[in-house]
Structure formats: structure tokens, C-alpha cells
Design a protein around this motif. Structure first.
Motif, mmCIF file in Angstrom:
data_model
loop_
_atom_site.group_PDB
_atom_site.id
_atom_site.type_symbol
_atom_site.label_atom_id
_atom_site.label_comp_id
_atom_site.label_asym_id
_atom_site.label_seq_id
_atom_site.Cartn_x
_atom_site.Cartn_y
_atom_site.Cartn_z
ATOM 1 N N TRP A 12 0.835 -1.209 0.000
ATOM 2 C CA TRP A 12 0.000 0.000 0.000
ATOM 3 C C TRP A 12 0.869 1.258 0.000
ATOM 4 O O TRP A 12 0.666 2.168 -0.798
ATOM 5 C CB TRP A 12 -0.922 0.001 1.218
ATOM 6 N N MET A 13 1.834 1.302 0.891
ATOM 7 C CA MET A 13 2.670 2.495 1.012
ATOM 8 C C MET A 13 3.518 2.711 -0.241
ATOM 9 O O MET A 13 3.702 3.846 -0.683
ATOM 10 C CB MET A 13 3.555 2.409 2.257
ATOM 11 N N LEU A 14 4.023 1.622 -0.826
ATOM 12 C CA LEU A 14 4.832 1.763 -2.034
ATOM 13 C C LEU A 14 3.993 2.178 -3.241
ATOM 14 O O LEU A 14 4.438 2.967 -4.076
ATOM 15 C CB LEU A 14 5.569 0.459 -2.329
ATOM 16 N N LEU A 15 2.779 1.661 -3.340
ATOM 17 C CA LEU A 15 1.930 2.007 -4.481
ATOM 18 C C LEU A 15 1.381 3.427 -4.393
ATOM 19 O O LEU A 15 1.234 4.094 -5.413
ATOM 20 C CB LEU A 15 0.778 1.007 -4.613
ATOM 21 N N THR A 16 1.061 3.886 -3.189
ATOM 22 C CA THR A 16 0.495 5.228 -3.070
ATOM 23 C C THR A 16 1.580 6.304 -3.042
ATOM 24 O O THR A 16 1.318 7.443 -3.411
ATOM 25 C CB THR A 16 -0.363 5.360 -1.801
ATOM 26 N N SER A 17 2.778 5.969 -2.597
ATOM 27 C CA SER A 17 3.905 6.914 -2.492
ATOM 28 C C SER A 17 3.557 8.142 -1.661
ATOM 29 O O SER A 17 4.088 9.227 -1.880
ATOM 30 C CB SER A 17 4.383 7.350 -3.881
ATOM 31 N N ASP A 18 2.665 7.982 -0.728
ATOM 32 C CA ASP A 18 2.282 9.067 0.182
ATOM 33 C C ASP A 18 2.531 8.577 1.598
ATOM 34 O O ASP A 18 1.831 7.711 2.099
ATOM 35 C CB ASP A 18 0.803 9.414 -0.021
ATOM 36 N N PHE A 19 3.548 9.135 2.249
ATOM 37 C CA PHE A 19 3.967 8.648 3.551
ATOM 38 C C PHE A 19 3.441 9.524 4.689
ATOM 39 O O PHE A 19 4.097 9.686 5.710
ATOM 40 C CB PHE A 19 5.489 8.520 3.600
ATOM 41 N N SER A 20 2.239 10.061 4.513
ATOM 42 C CA SER A 20 1.632 10.873 5.564
ATOM 43 C C SER A 20 0.976 9.959 6.600
ATOM 44 O O SER A 20 0.730 8.778 6.365
ATOM 45 C CB SER A 20 0.592 11.821 4.964
ATOM 46 N N TRP A 21 0.667 10.531 7.765
ATOM 47 C CA TRP A 21 0.036 9.767 8.836
ATOM 48 C C TRP A 21 -1.359 9.289 8.433
ATOM 49 O O TRP A 21 -1.756 8.170 8.759
ATOM 50 C CB TRP A 21 -0.053 10.597 10.114
ATOM 51 N N ILE A 22 -2.082 10.126 7.715
ATOM 52 C CA ILE A 22 -3.444 9.755 7.304
ATOM 53 C C ILE A 22 -3.404 8.578 6.331
ATOM 54 O O ILE A 22 -4.141 7.603 6.489
ATOM 55 C CB ILE A 22 -4.167 10.972 6.681
ATOM 56 N N ASN A 23 -2.534 8.662 5.337
ATOM 57 C CA ASN A 23 -2.422 7.570 4.382
ATOM 58 C C ASN A 23 -1.912 6.305 5.069
ATOM 59 O O ASN A 23 -2.336 5.201 4.731
ATOM 60 C CB ASN A 23 -1.500 7.954 3.221
ATOM 61 N N GLY A 24 -1.016 6.445 6.034
ATOM 62 C CA GLY A 24 -0.540 5.293 6.788
ATOM 63 C C GLY A 24 -1.666 4.619 7.560
ATOM 64 O O GLY A 24 -1.753 3.398 7.615
ATOM 65 N N GLY A 25 -2.544 5.422 8.158
ATOM 66 C CA GLY A 25 -3.692 4.859 8.879
ATOM 67 C C GLY A 25 -4.650 4.157 7.949
ATOM 68 O O GLY A 25 -5.135 3.055 8.249
#
Length: 127
Positions: A12-25
Motif C-alpha cells: 500500500w505504502m509503495l503504491l500510493t507513495s504518500d507517507f503521511s500519517w493519514i495515508n498510513g492509517g
């Protein structure tokens, strides 16, 4: 945390490339939901062993990539190979993944009876 959750979260993190707290949650919630749907479970230890194997094979994969770009291959062949542990889905996945991870070999078919068909290229042979 189980292996499928960690794997799904990393993807998920690699595909979205968005390392924010919201995206992490959101990714963690999605990873937990996806891991509940999987029929086969694997442990975090198995996942860490896969990461270790990737790290061990990374220099070989990089070297083969440069060789493939700088000196084109001359010979292609297909070869059948038997899986070491055909009854264990995780062991079969790891073996197929590591074979495909290196650019000179690719699993083109995995059969149910524990055999794989590989496409292998090399620089040897007629020009």
C-alpha cells in the motif's frame, strides 16, 4: 502483527507513495481488511526471511540488469524445474519470487504438480 498485514501495508505504502500519517492509517486499515480475506496465513518471521533473501539476491539482480542492458543476450531456453517444497504455498511463492527477481530467469508457468517452467537467457551461444 502478522506477515500478511505487513506485506499488504508495505505494498500500500509503495503504491500510493504518500507517507503521511493519514495515508498510513488508511493503509493499515486496508492491510488488516485484506489480510482477513486470505485463506493462507504466514508469519512475520517468514516475511522477514523473504526480505532477507531479497537483500541477499539484490546484488545479483542489479549485476544481471546491467549485463542485460550493456551486453544483449544471445541464447534463450526453457527449462523445467521441480520446486523444493511443492506442498507449502509460502515456500513455493518464495522460490518462484526469487527466481523471477533476477532478470536472467523468469517463471512462465507454475504447475500444480510442483514443477515450474523457466525462461532463461544467457550470453553464451551463437551470435
Amino acid at each position: 502483527m502478522s506477515g500478511p498485514v505487513v506485506l499488504a501495508f508495505c505494498v500500500w505504502m509503495l503504491l500510493t507513495s504518500d507517507f503521511s500519517w493519514i495515508n498510513g492509517g488508511i493503509g493499515l486499515i486496508a492491510a488488516v481488511l485484506v489480510s482477513l480475506l486470505q485463506p493462507y496465513r504466514f508469519s512475520l518471521v517468514q516475511f522477514l526471511k523473504l526480505v532477507f533473501l531479497i537483500i541477499l539476491n539484490l546484488p545479483r539482480a542489479i549485476a544481471e540488469t546491467f549485463l542485460m542492458v550493456l551486453a544483449p543476450h544471445r541464447q534463450e531456453r526453457y527449462q523445467e524445474r521441480r520446486l523444493k517444497h511443492p506442498d507449502d504455498p509460502w515456500a513455493a511463492f518464495v522460490e518462484i519470487f526469487i527466481i523471477t527477481f533476477t532478470p536472467f530467469s523468469l517463471v512462465v508457468q507454475a504447475e500444480s504438480r510442483g514443477r515450474t517452467r523457466l525462461h532463461i537467457i544467457s550470453r553464451k551461444g551463437p551470435s
